[in-house]
Design an enzyme around this catalytic site. Structure first.
Site, PDB file in Angstrom:
ATOM      1  N   HIS A 266      52.959  75.049 -30.121  1.00  0.00           N
ATOM      2  CA  HIS A 266      51.544  74.645 -30.100  1.00  0.00           C
ATOM      3  C   HIS A 266      51.236  73.798 -31.336  1.00  0.00           C
ATOM      4  O   HIS A 266      51.302  74.279 -32.464  1.00  0.00           O
ATOM      5  CB  HIS A 266      50.692  75.919 -30.094  1.00  0.00           C
ATOM      6  CG  HIS A 266      49.217  75.697 -29.970  1.00  0.00           C
ATOM      7  ND1 HIS A 266      48.600  75.452 -28.754  1.00  0.00           N
ATOM      8  CD2 HIS A 266      48.223  75.699 -30.898  1.00  0.00           C
ATOM      9  CE1 HIS A 266      47.294  75.325 -28.940  1.00  0.00           C
ATOM     10  NE2 HIS A 266      47.035  75.468 -30.223  1.00  0.00           N
TER      11      HIS A 266
ATOM     12  N   GLU B  91      53.043  79.142 -31.622  1.00  0.00           N
ATOM     13  CA  GLU B  91      52.509  78.161 -32.565  1.00  0.00           C
ATOM     14  C   GLU B  91      53.491  78.037 -33.736  1.00  0.00           C
ATOM     15  O   GLU B  91      54.432  78.833 -33.857  1.00  0.00           O
ATOM     16  CB  GLU B  91      51.116  78.615 -33.058  1.00  0.00           C
ATOM     17  CG  GLU B  91      50.367  77.515 -33.815  1.00  0.00           C
ATOM     18  CD  GLU B  91      48.844  77.730 -33.861  1.00  0.00           C
ATOM     19  OE1 GLU B  91      48.349  78.698 -33.268  1.00  0.00           O
ATOM     20  OE2 GLU B  91      48.170  76.896 -34.502  1.00  0.00           O
TER      21      GLU B  91
ATOM     22  N   ASP C  28      58.031  79.252 -24.366  1.00  0.00           N
ATOM     23  CA  ASP C  28      58.058  77.966 -25.080  1.00  0.00           C
ATOM     24  C   ASP C  28      57.146  76.969 -24.366  1.00  0.00           C
ATOM     25  O   ASP C  28      57.605  75.997 -23.793  1.00  0.00           O
ATOM     26  CB  ASP C  28      59.498  77.441 -25.162  1.00  0.00           C
ATOM     27  CG  ASP C  28      59.582  76.188 -26.028  1.00  0.00           C
ATOM     28  OD1 ASP C  28      58.706  76.002 -26.905  1.00  0.00           O
ATOM     29  OD2 ASP C  28      60.514  75.387 -25.814  1.00  0.00           O
TER      30      ASP C  28
ATOM     31  N   ASP D 216      46.771  73.777 -35.569  1.00  0.00           N
ATOM     32  CA  ASP D 216      45.404  73.292 -35.802  1.00  0.00           C
ATOM     33  C   ASP D 216      45.366  72.568 -37.152  1.00  0.00           C
ATOM     34  O   ASP D 216      46.343  72.546 -37.885  1.00  0.00           O
ATOM     35  CB  ASP D 216      44.395  74.444 -35.758  1.00  0.00           C
ATOM     36  CG  ASP D 216      44.634  75.463 -36.853  1.00  0.00           C
ATOM     37  OD1 ASP D 216      45.816  75.748 -37.156  1.00  0.00           O
ATOM     38  OD2 ASP D 216      43.659  75.965 -37.437  1.00  0.00           O
TER      39      ASP D 216
HETATM   40  O1  9MR Z   1      44.753  75.602 -31.439  1.00  0.00           O
HETATM   41  C1  9MR Z   1      44.255  76.839 -31.911  1.00  0.00           C
HETATM   42  C2  9MR Z   1      45.322  77.589 -32.651  1.00  0.00           C
HETATM   43  O2  9MR Z   1      45.725  76.867 -33.783  1.00  0.00           O
HETATM   44  C3  9MR Z   1      44.845  78.960 -33.016  1.00  0.00           C
HETATM   45  O3  9MR Z   1      45.901  79.724 -33.538  1.00  0.00           O
HETATM   46  C4  9MR Z   1      44.254  79.661 -31.819  1.00  0.00           C
HETATM   47  C5  9MR Z   1      43.633  80.999 -32.176  1.00  0.00           C
HETATM   48  O4  9MR Z   1      42.655  80.868 -33.128  1.00  0.00           O
HETATM   49  O5  9MR Z   1      43.261  78.875 -31.191  1.00  0.00           O
HETATM   50  C6  9MR Z   1      43.740  77.627 -30.758  1.00  0.00           C
HETATM   51  O6  9MR Z   1      42.677  76.923 -30.213  1.00  0.00           O
HETATM   52  C7  9MR Z   1      42.248  77.302 -28.930  1.00  0.00           C
HETATM   53  C8  9MR Z   1      40.941  78.074 -29.015  1.00  0.00           C
HETATM   54  O7  9MR Z   1      41.125  79.301 -29.682  1.00  0.00           O
HETATM   55  C9  9MR Z   1      40.364  78.312 -27.656  1.00  0.00           C
HETATM   56  N1  9MR Z   1      40.224  77.073 -26.939  1.00  0.00           N
HETATM   57  C10 9MR Z   1      41.461  76.363 -26.780  1.00  0.00           C
HETATM   58  C11 9MR Z   1      42.031  76.016 -28.129  1.00  0.00           C
HETATM   59  C12 9MR Z   1      43.292  75.199 -27.998  1.00  0.00           C
HETATM   60  O8  9MR Z   1      44.232  75.790 -27.165  1.00  0.00           O
HETATM   61  O1  9MR Z   2      48.701  84.442 -38.041  1.00  0.00           O
HETATM   62  C1  9MR Z   2      47.423  84.836 -37.592  1.00  0.00           C
HETATM   63  C2  9MR Z   2      47.528  86.153 -36.879  1.00  0.00           C
HETATM   64  O2  9MR Z   2      47.922  87.164 -37.797  1.00  0.00           O
HETATM   65  C3  9MR Z   2      46.215  86.506 -36.227  1.00  0.00           C
HETATM   66  O3  9MR Z   2      46.388  87.664 -35.443  1.00  0.00           O
HETATM   67  C4  9MR Z   2      45.731  85.346 -35.365  1.00  0.00           C
HETATM   68  C5  9MR Z   2      44.402  85.601 -34.696  1.00  0.00           C
HETATM   69  O4  9MR Z   2      43.404  85.730 -35.635  1.00  0.00           O
HETATM   70  O5  9MR Z   2      45.604  84.180 -36.143  1.00  0.00           O
HETATM   71  C6  9MR Z   2      46.831  83.765 -36.687  1.00  0.00           C
HETATM   72  O6  9MR Z   2      46.622  82.642 -37.463  1.00  0.00           O
HETATM   73  C7  9MR Z   2      46.264  81.440 -36.802  1.00  0.00           C
HETATM   74  C8  9MR Z   2      44.977  80.976 -37.427  1.00  0.00           C
HETATM   75  O7  9MR Z   2      43.947  81.857 -37.090  1.00  0.00           O
HETATM   76  C9  9MR Z   2      44.610  79.548 -37.036  1.00  0.00           C
HETATM   77  N1  9MR Z   2      45.717  78.662 -37.282  1.00  0.00           N
HETATM   78  C10 9MR Z   2      46.910  79.055 -36.594  1.00  0.00           C
HETATM   79  C11 9MR Z   2      47.361  80.417 -37.036  1.00  0.00           C
HETATM   80  C12 9MR Z   2      48.673  80.802 -36.362  1.00  0.00           C
HETATM   81  O8  9MR Z   2      48.530  80.997 -34.996  1.00  0.00           O
END
Ligand code: 9MR
Ligand code: 9MR
Length: 719
Positions: A530, A587, A578, A204
């Site tokens: 991701h 991610e 993957d 993101d």
């Molecule tokens: O792309 C987002 C990712 O970076 C985050 O780790 C994750 C959890 O917060 O959320 C992803 O975004 C998703 C969102 O939570 C729900 N709708 C779909 C988004 C893209 O897959």
């Molecule tokens: O690394 C984070 C993990 O510890 C948490 O459980 C998760 C859900 O809150 O979020 C992870 O961090 C994501 C962040 O919320 C949005 N950017 C992507 C991060 C890695 O997935």
């Protein structure tokens, strides 16, 4: 309270985890389920570090087999000759992977070369090298990840190649609506801030002070550790692909400064409510779709309420900055220290402004309601930098100073930062009483001992327990490996370095899935992580993640729809796919690549003992014959300067500028990440003393084309 720390990371998945553990119990008695199905899906039952092994390091492989008696292993060189053999050690059921395994140990083999394979029980491993320069390419690629993730600056093809270049993201140019004049979420503030720059967090495009803090700390700490070891030249100026090359500042510090400047921009200005605090984060008002290139993001960006945790992340990293950057840029160090002091004071005045877990629309929450560990970390950095008694008192009066919970089996992390303070106090000279220092240092070594014993109890030697496969598990074990490396520094005990290298083996292929989690490294490596720009799986015109990108790794919580659909019933260490849609297992993130880069730099160091690159009697010239905008040809000449004939040769080097060999003549050339192996073409395999052979290659590039400088012939460094 400190003892609750290990529970905090579990908080996000308590019920699923419980279900996972119950299932696991069943798996061990019914091994035909997910664990073995995954094993079958892997390319081979013989799991090795697919990049290779250091000559003086441990060399172990794990074999998935139903056999319960010892088997014979054979190590073969590239020419097919058996160079070593022995017996495996049956381990039986391995709980985290749900597999029945045996371990082959060929550590005593210390010759160097490329293209080895290990055969056991009718299966043959992926090929691997044994050589001292093994981690040179990963050191550079894993650090380049941060440049790729930069916001507010064009990513240049001259540094990363045309596929990865893109215009600056979030510099206030339409359709971007940030980050040069960003409003707050409603009710949070009535002004706008310029919060350009920094690194995007992950797949993101949010920028989070909390996660930025631990990532910056690790990148800067990697340099600080190397400087203590006297090996910082490898991270010095003009060693990395950063636009600041040649400015006199070590490149690693140039990279971290990009984030530090952003972190300081996130500080609430004087004269405003909560002055000195840091806004928790800035990100899109709603989640953008995949793919979305950073400069094409049309969402409104917003600042979220300041938090105590973010403020202490700023205090800690800015204090570390003041210490480490001072020899190179005193004015910047002063600016960092002023920001750190101000943040500390503001956090003390507002000690319980917690970021909520619920704030996860358009960006991650990074919620944390336990900030005493952040207070300890910030106090430790401020004390190590200034020596002032107020900060010392904050260190010694913290419950984390004596708590046994500062290091946990699950690793430190963005929410659990006490360990960072301990590592600084254990290694940076400071005025704590000797008994206190001894206790701090022994807390590091006993944590490391715990990780070694966890590894010894597992078929895949993973330094996290079976119930530790949370979101970002690869970073948990990488962070634990950082602790082992520091324990090695403190004690000189070689077992810790061996533990670090075996943790790298896990990341690079010796694991339940027989996969390297690092893009571009290994035969079977993750490449669909991701990410909103490296989204090749969704749009073939976009690139895969660049070499050196670490996937989050197995997550038994199955916290995304793809994981839920495809991984039901998985053993914890096999809960990974993957697929670009599986953000909870696949991610990328700055706090995950940071320990990878730290470890790669550590592993790439030449040790004073047997790890010294053996020398070979050879001289190499590398001549670029022709170069155009996105390609080049070169002639490589290898001269045998010794008195004995070379019979069969492999020449290895690393490309410093992201070049990729596309074609070669008079040699067979293979490339993995930055690392290139050129093998003789058969007819030109013999080089008599004093004689030379030449071969040619063609490669792709965009912009600059720095020539490689170090070459090894059959594992030995050429002059
Ligand atoms: O792309 C987002 C990712 O970076 C985050 O780790 C994750 C959890 O917060 O959320 C992803 O975004 C998703 C969102 O939570 C729900 N709708 C779909 C988004 C893209 O897959
Ligand atoms: O690394 C984070 C993990 O510890 C948490 O459980 C998760 C859900 O809150 O979020 C992870 O961090 C994501 C962040 O919320 C949005 N950017 C992507 C991060 C890695 O997935």
């Amino acid at each position: 309270m400190p003892p609750s720390v290990s529970l905090r990371r579990r908080r996000t998945l308590p019920t699923v985890l419980l279900a996972g553990s119950l299932l696991l119990g069943g798996l061990l008695t019914a091994p035909a389920a997910a664990g073995l199905a995954d094993a079958a899906a892997a390319t081979t039952a013989v799991r090795v570090n697919q990049v290779g092994y250091l000559p003086d390091g441990p060399k172990r492989a794990t074999v998935v087999t139903t056999s319960s008696s010892a088997l014979t292993w054979q190590l073969r060189s590239a020419s097919g000759t058996v160079v070593a053999s022995g017996s495996t050690v049956p381990r039986g059921a391995d709980t985290p992977s749900g597999q029945s395994v045996q371990v082959a140990d060929f550590s005593s083999y210390q010759e160097t070369g490329t293209g080895y394979v290990l055969s056991v029980d009718g299966s043959t491993s992926d090929p691997f090298d044994i050589r001292a320069g093994l981690y040179d390419g990963l050191r550079s690629d894993s650090m380049a990840f941060f440049y790729h993730q930069r916001s507010g600056i064009a990513i240049e093809s001259s540094l990363v190649g045309s596929a990865y270049a893109h215009p600056a993201g979030h510099l206030g140019v339409a359709p971007n609506k940030g980050d040069t004049s960003v409003p707050c979420q409603s009710g949070v503030c009535d002004y706008t801030r310029d919060v350009r720059g920094g690194w995007y967090d992950a797949g993101d495009q949010g920028k989070y002070v909390v996660n930025g803090g631990i990532s910056t700390w690790l990148v800067v700490n990697s340099f600080e550790r190397a400087r203590r070891a006297g090996t910082d030249a490898a991270l010095g100026d003009s060693t990395l692909r950063v636009p600041e090359r040649g400015n006199g500042m070590p490149d690693v510090l140039d990279e971290a400064r990009w984030e530090l400047e952003f972190l300081m921009r996130m500080q609430v200005p004087d004269g405003k409510p909560y002055a000195g605090m840091a806004f928790h984060k800035v990100h899109d008002a709603a989640w953008t779709a995949l793919p979305t290139r950073p400069d094409q993001d049309a969402q409104v960006r917003e600042l979220h309420r300041p938090s105590t945790a973010a403020t202490l992340n700023l205090a800690a990293t800015a204090a570390q900055c003041a210490r480490v950057y001072r020899p190179y840029d005193a004015a910047f160090a002063d600016r960092c220290l002023a920001a750190a002091r101000k943040a500390w004071t503001a956090a003390q005045a507002n000690p319980a402004m917690y970021a909520p877990d619920s704030d996860s629309t358009g960006g991650g929450a990074y919620g944390d309601t336990q900030v005493s560990d952040e207070f300890y970390w910030a106090a430790a950095e401020l004390y190590a930098t200034t020596g002032e008694s107020a900060y010392r008192d904050a260190v010694t009066s913290s419950s984390w100073h004596t708590s046994a919970g500062a290091f946990t089996p699950y690793g430190f992390g963005w929410a659990d930062t006490a360990a960072l303070g301990r590592l600084t106090l254990a290694t940076v000279p400071n005025g704590l009483p000797a008994s206190d220092l001894a206790r701090i240092r022994s807390s590091v070594t006993s944590a490391a001992d715990g990780y070694l014993s966890t590894m010894a109890g597992q078929g895949y030697a993973v330094p996290i327990p079976k119930d530790g496969y949370f979101w970002g598990s690869n970073s948990e074990l990488a962070d634990n490996a950082v602790v082992m490396a520091v324990a090695g520094e403190l004690t000189g005990d070689a077992r810790y370095r061996a533990g670090v290298l075996e943790a790298m083996d896990y990341l690079l292929g010796r694991n339940a899935l027989g996969r390297s989690y690092v893009t571009g490294y290994g035969e079977t490596s993750s490449h669909n992580q991701h990410h909103r720009f490296w989204a090749h799986q969704l749009d073939a015109s976009l690139p895969n993640p660049p070499a050196g990108s670490l996937a989050g790794g197995p997550n038994s919580g199955l916290q995304d729809p793809v994981a839920q659909e495809k991984l039901a019933g998985c053993a914890p260490a096999a809960c990974y796919i993957d697929d670009i849609g599986s953000y909870s297992t696949n991610e990328v993130a700055v706090n995950w690549n940071a320990p990878l880069a730290w470890l790669a730099a550590y592993a790439a160091e030449r040790t004073s003992g047997g790890g010294e690159e053996p020398t070979a009697a050879c001289a190499v010239t590398y001549k670029v014959d022709n170069a155009w905008s996105d390609g080049f040809t070169a002639t490589v000449t290898v001269k045998n300067t010794g008195s004995t004939a070379v019979d069969g040769w492999k020449l290895t080097w690393s490309y410093p500028g992201g070049q990729r060999v596309t074609n070669a003549w008079n040699a067979t050339v293979a490339q993995s990440g930055a690392d290139v192996v050129a093998s003789d073409a058969g007819w030109n395999g013999k080089i008599a003393p004093g004689a030379s052979v030449s071969f040619g290659l063609q490669g792709s590039l965009s912009g600059s084309n720095p020539s490689p400088t170090a070459f090894s012939l059959n594992g030995g460094a050429c002059s």
